[in-house]
Design an enzyme around this catalytic site. Structure first.
Site, PDB file in Angstrom:
ATOM      1  N   PHE A   1      97.933  20.806  23.074  1.00 18.10           N
ATOM      2  CA  PHE A   1      96.969  21.869  22.783  1.00 18.10           C
ATOM      3  C   PHE A   1      95.572  21.291  22.925  1.00 18.10           C
ATOM      4  CE2 PHE A   1      94.113  24.491  20.327  1.00 18.10           C
ATOM      5  CZ  PHE A   1      94.447  25.755  20.775  1.00 18.10           C
TER       6      PHE A   1
ATOM      7  N   ASP B   1      92.322  13.139  22.970  1.00 13.95           N
ATOM      8  CA  ASP B   1      91.883  14.319  22.232  1.00 13.95           C
ATOM      9  C   ASP B   1      92.263  14.106  20.768  1.00 13.95           C
ATOM     10  OD1 ASP B   1      91.547  16.716  20.960  1.00 13.95           O
ATOM     11  OD2 ASP B   1      92.389  17.947  22.577  1.00 13.95           O
TER      12      ASP B   1
ATOM     13  N   LYS C   1      86.630  19.661  14.852  1.00 18.33           N
ATOM     14  CA  LYS C   1      87.219  20.054  13.561  1.00 18.33           C
ATOM     15  C   LYS C   1      86.520  19.405  12.361  1.00 18.33           C
ATOM     16  CE  LYS C   1      91.352  22.269  15.089  1.00 18.33           C
ATOM     17  NZ  LYS C   1      92.180  22.052  16.260  1.00 18.33           N
TER      18      LYS C   1
END
Ligand SMILES: *Cc1c(COP(=O)(O)O)cnc(C)c1O
Length: 397
Positions: free
Chosen positions: A138, A223, A252
């Site tokens: 993702f 990532d 985040k």
């Protein structure tokens, strides 16, 4: 209260299907719904509130900065951009940083850098440049990030997407070896897959990918938007195998749960492919974002949240692995990032846990992802263990 749901559903676009639960308040690892019921948060806004909900130091930084100056375009300098940059660069052991706002923008930026690096440094013809991604990844929802997805239901109807993306099974070094060629400019991976189901690669996989990238002059992009900054019990999840990627992506919790900020980190020999005018972001690196992120990083370090994640995560994992239940097929995790894989749909069990005061969410249908704020304490961990054990041992009622 029902009015709240109706109003929201009436006006919301239909790309989400939330549970009928509305949160009104949060502090530390706890949240309260609009009716005043308290829960332990094991979702953390998908690893955004690692520092805990409404951390007073982060709020203070936000308030102080918002009374001074909030927005300076990158046409000028501002007071705290350099302070934040030095802090995050030293933390990641990289020479350069490029601030953006959301995770998917960091991924987009990395794709641009990788392609430009392929073109400038490897002399790959522009239309032929290739990127390798992992199945089950993702990386976000914008078109570039989406092009990296191997999930057809995410991509259906949104084409044409970027071409020349190839996929290897996560953890399969032989497939990667077969896919890599002279046109390959980068391999992008999550060191532990989040949305994919808390997937931990086999031992030495990350080291093998590093070696493969070195041998073929290919960039390794990590990532760490979800798993970075302490989530897995290390500052960066790549540290589990002592591997340094060429590019780190953060997002985040970099904004302490308060303000969106993301970062692309690399050394100068990679970052230098971007020259004035080749990339940018209006809000990227604004003073408010920097002030919040500086405080978020300070909290992470001063409160030893990485260690807390490692210690309490191990404790939680041990306890969850003791649960005796025929519906559990696997319990895995690193730090406070744990996946409980079931032999059937996980959602009914999540609903039961929520009823009993533990917020959690399923991913990939049959996996419960447990990712509480890293400020969670022993008592709260005990409650989480108690509730999960009760729900899974007895099964659906
Ligand atoms: C959440 C996430 C993204 C996308 O971040 P957004 O802020 O939602 O754009 C990218 N990569 C990973 C690994 C993520 O978990």
């Amino acid at each position: 209260m029902s009015n709240l749901f109706e109003q929201t559903d009436q006006y919301s676009s239909d790309n989400y299907s939330p549970l009928k639960l509305a949160l009104a308040k949060g502090y530390g690892a706890k949240v309260w719904d609009v009716g005043g019921k308290c829960y332990i948060d094991c979702i953390s806004g998908f690893s955004v509130v690692n520092q805990g909900h409404c951390h007073p130091e982060i709020i203070k930084a936000f308030q102080q900065q918002s009374q001074k100056i909030t927005m300076v375009s990158r046409a000028l300098y501002s007071e705290n951009l350099g302070i934040w940059e030095e802090k995050i660069c030293k933390l990641a052991n990289k020479e350069k940083v490029l601030p953006m706002n959301t995770g998917t923008e960091a991924v987009e930026t990395a794709i641009k850098i990788a392609r430009k690096w392929g073109s400038d440094v490897k002399q790959i013809a522009e239309s032929t440049t290739e990127i390798i991604a992992m199945k089950g990844n993702f990386h976000g929802r914008t078109l570039g990030s989406l092009s990296l997805s191997s999930q057809d239901n995410y991509k259906q109807g949104f084409g044409p997407l970027l071409n020349n993306v190839h996929y290897a099974d996560f953890g399969d070094i032989e497939q990667l070896k077969n896919l890599i060629n002279e046109q390959t400019t980068a391999i992008i991976l999550e060191p532990i897959q989040g949305e994919g189901g808390v997937n931990i690669p086999p031992d030495h996989f990350l080291q093998a990918v590093r070696k493969l990238c070195d041998e073929n002059n290919v960039l390794l992009i990590a990532d760490e938007i979800q798993v970075g900054l302490g989530r897995t019990g290390k500052m960066f999840a790549m540290e589990w195998e002592h591997v340094e990627p060429d590019i780190y992506l953060l997002g985040k919790s970099l904004g302490g749960g308060l303000y969106p900020i993301s970062a692309i980190l690399a050394n100068q020999n990679v970052m230098e492919v971007l020259t004035p005018g080749t990339h940018g972001s209006t809000f990227g690196g604004n003073p408010l974002a920097c002030a919040v992120s500086i405080a978020a990083l300070d909290v992470l370090i001063e409160e030893k949240l990485v260690e807390n994640s490692k210690n309490l995560g191990q404790k939680l994992l041990n306890q969850l692995q003791l649960i005796d239940s025929h519906i559990i097929s696997d319990v895995r995790g690193r730090g406070l990032f744990i996946g409980i894989e079931l032999t059937e749909e996980a959602k009914p069990y999540c609903l039961k846990m929520i009823e009993k005061g533990v917020l959690c969410k399923e991913t990939q249908g049959n996996i419960i992802r447990i990712a509480p704020p890293l400020v969670i304490n022993e008592q709260e961990i005990d409650k989480v263990v108690h509730v999960i054990t009760e729900v899974l041992e007895k099964g659906r009622q």
